[in-house]
Scaffold this motif. Sequence first.
Motif, PDB file in Angstrom:
ATOM      1  N   UNK A  61     -56.545  -7.817 -51.404  1.00  0.00           N
ATOM      2  CA  UNK A  61     -56.906  -6.790 -50.425  1.00  0.00           C
ATOM      3  C   UNK A  61     -55.634  -6.055 -50.016  1.00  0.00           C
ATOM      4  N   UNK A  62     -55.732  -4.760 -49.915  1.00  0.00           N
ATOM      5  CA  UNK A  62     -54.597  -3.933 -49.518  1.00  0.00           C
ATOM      6  C   UNK A  62     -54.835  -3.437 -48.097  1.00  0.00           C
ATOM      7  N   UNK A  63     -53.926  -3.765 -47.199  1.00  0.00           N
ATOM      8  CA  UNK A  63     -54.019  -3.327 -45.810  1.00  0.00           C
ATOM      9  C   UNK A  63     -52.923  -2.295 -45.583  1.00  0.00           C
ATOM     10  N   UNK A  64     -53.314  -1.134 -45.057  1.00  0.00           N
ATOM     11  CA  UNK A  64     -52.355  -0.062 -44.794  1.00  0.00           C
ATOM     12  C   UNK A  64     -52.381   0.269 -43.312  1.00  0.00           C
ATOM     13  N   UNK A  65     -51.201   0.312 -42.715  1.00  0.00           N
ATOM     14  CA  UNK A  65     -51.069   0.652 -41.302  1.00  0.00           C
ATOM     15  C   UNK A  65     -50.544   2.074 -41.230  1.00  0.00           C
ATOM     16  N   UNK A  66     -51.274   2.912 -40.511  1.00  0.00           N
ATOM     17  CA  UNK A  66     -50.891   4.314 -40.400  1.00  0.00           C
ATOM     18  C   UNK A  66     -50.345   4.640 -39.026  1.00  0.00           C
ATOM     19  N   UNK A  67     -49.951   5.890 -38.849  1.00  0.00           N
ATOM     20  CA  UNK A  67     -49.457   6.360 -37.552  1.00  0.00           C
ATOM     21  C   UNK A  67     -50.588   6.247 -36.539  1.00  0.00           C
ATOM     22  N   UNK A  68     -50.257   5.854 -35.309  1.00  0.00           N
ATOM     23  CA  UNK A  68     -51.276   5.695 -34.276  1.00  0.00           C
ATOM     24  C   UNK A  68     -52.048   4.407 -34.430  1.00  0.00           C
ATOM     25  N   UNK A 102     -48.904  -2.540 -46.291  1.00  0.00           N
ATOM     26  CA  UNK A 102     -48.018  -1.385 -46.415  1.00  0.00           C
ATOM     27  C   UNK A 102     -48.163  -0.548 -45.154  1.00  0.00           C
ATOM     28  N   UNK A 103     -47.221   0.336 -44.928  1.00  0.00           N
ATOM     29  CA  UNK A 103     -47.242   1.178 -43.735  1.00  0.00           C
ATOM     30  C   UNK A 103     -46.825   2.586 -44.097  1.00  0.00           C
ATOM     31  N   UNK A 104     -47.388   3.550 -43.385  1.00  0.00           N
ATOM     32  CA  UNK A 104     -46.966   4.936 -43.550  1.00  0.00           C
ATOM     33  C   UNK A 104     -45.604   5.106 -42.891  1.00  0.00           C
ATOM     34  N   UNK A 105     -44.968   6.213 -43.178  1.00  0.00           N
ATOM     35  CA  UNK A 105     -43.634   6.462 -42.643  1.00  0.00           C
ATOM     36  C   UNK A 105     -43.590   6.544 -41.131  1.00  0.00           C
ATOM     37  N   UNK A 106     -44.638   7.033 -40.512  1.00  0.00           N
ATOM     38  CA  UNK A 106     -44.648   7.210 -39.065  1.00  0.00           C
ATOM     39  C   UNK A 106     -45.295   6.039 -38.326  1.00  0.00           C
ATOM     40  N   UNK A 129     -45.667  -7.367 -49.441  1.00  0.00           N
ATOM     41  CA  UNK A 129     -45.319  -6.151 -48.713  1.00  0.00           C
ATOM     42  C   UNK A 129     -45.030  -5.050 -49.715  1.00  0.00           C
ATOM     43  N   UNK A 130     -45.599  -3.885 -49.471  1.00  0.00           N
ATOM     44  CA  UNK A 130     -45.307  -2.722 -50.305  1.00  0.00           C
ATOM     45  C   UNK A 130     -44.237  -1.915 -49.585  1.00  0.00           C
ATOM     46  N   UNK A 131     -43.085  -1.783 -50.229  1.00  0.00           N
ATOM     47  CA  UNK A 131     -41.943  -1.135 -49.588  1.00  0.00           C
ATOM     48  C   UNK A 131     -41.454  -0.007 -50.472  1.00  0.00           C
ATOM     49  N   UNK A 132     -41.131   1.122 -49.858  1.00  0.00           N
ATOM     50  CA  UNK A 132     -40.543   2.249 -50.573  1.00  0.00           C
ATOM     51  C   UNK A 132     -39.171   2.533 -50.008  1.00  0.00           C
ATOM     52  N   UNK A 133     -38.363   3.258 -50.756  1.00  0.00           N
ATOM     53  CA  UNK A 133     -37.036   3.645 -50.287  1.00  0.00           C
ATOM     54  C   UNK A 133     -37.181   4.600 -49.107  1.00  0.00           C
ATOM     55  N   UNK A 134     -36.116   4.793 -48.351  1.00  0.00           N
ATOM     56  CA  UNK A 134     -36.154   5.617 -47.148  1.00  0.00           C
ATOM     57  C   UNK A 134     -36.576   7.048 -47.453  1.00  0.00           C
ATOM     58  N   UNK A 135     -36.273   7.549 -48.636  1.00  0.00           N
ATOM     59  CA  UNK A 135     -36.633   8.920 -48.990  1.00  0.00           C
ATOM     60  C   UNK A 135     -38.112   9.077 -49.281  1.00  0.00           C
TER      61      UNK A 135
END
Length: 160
Positions: A61-68, A102-106, A129-135
């Motif tokens: 299962x993929x859980x994504x946390x977004x802004x707000x 995973x999480x969105x940038x904001x 954990x799904x992680x991307x570079x800062x860019x």
Amino acid sequence: MQVASPIPKKHARIEIIPLIDIMFFLLASFMMVSLSQTHMKGIRIQLPGVNPPPPGPKDYISIRVGAGNIVSFNGEVVLQEQVLPRLFQLHAANPEVKVSISAEGMALHGDVITVLDSVRQVGIQKVGYQIRAAGGGAPAPGGAPGAPPAAQPPPPPPPH
């Protein structure tokens, strides 16, 4: 007195070429005999048909946390008060379920940790954990998080 024989004395000599011919003949004979004695034995098996197996309990299962603090499970938005019951339901269906967070940038760090705490509270042990570079692009090759960026390669020399 020694009398010489009228027949010239010959020394015995072993010819190599006929021996090589005989060795090749024996080699070829043994190869033909050994190949004729080899029997191909196999096991009859029943291969599966084209139909795929029925889907079992979902193991990922993929859980994504977004802004707000917007949380989504496999792209389906879930209300904050429904996160814990949904995790209990997933864990009850498959105790070996794997979770990827995973999480969105904001998204706030605290919101992600709250979701992680909920996952651990349910008893799910396999968390990724799904992680991307800062860019926001692909991870930097060989770069550690927080490390300074690698030096840029020198520009190519001008053409002659």
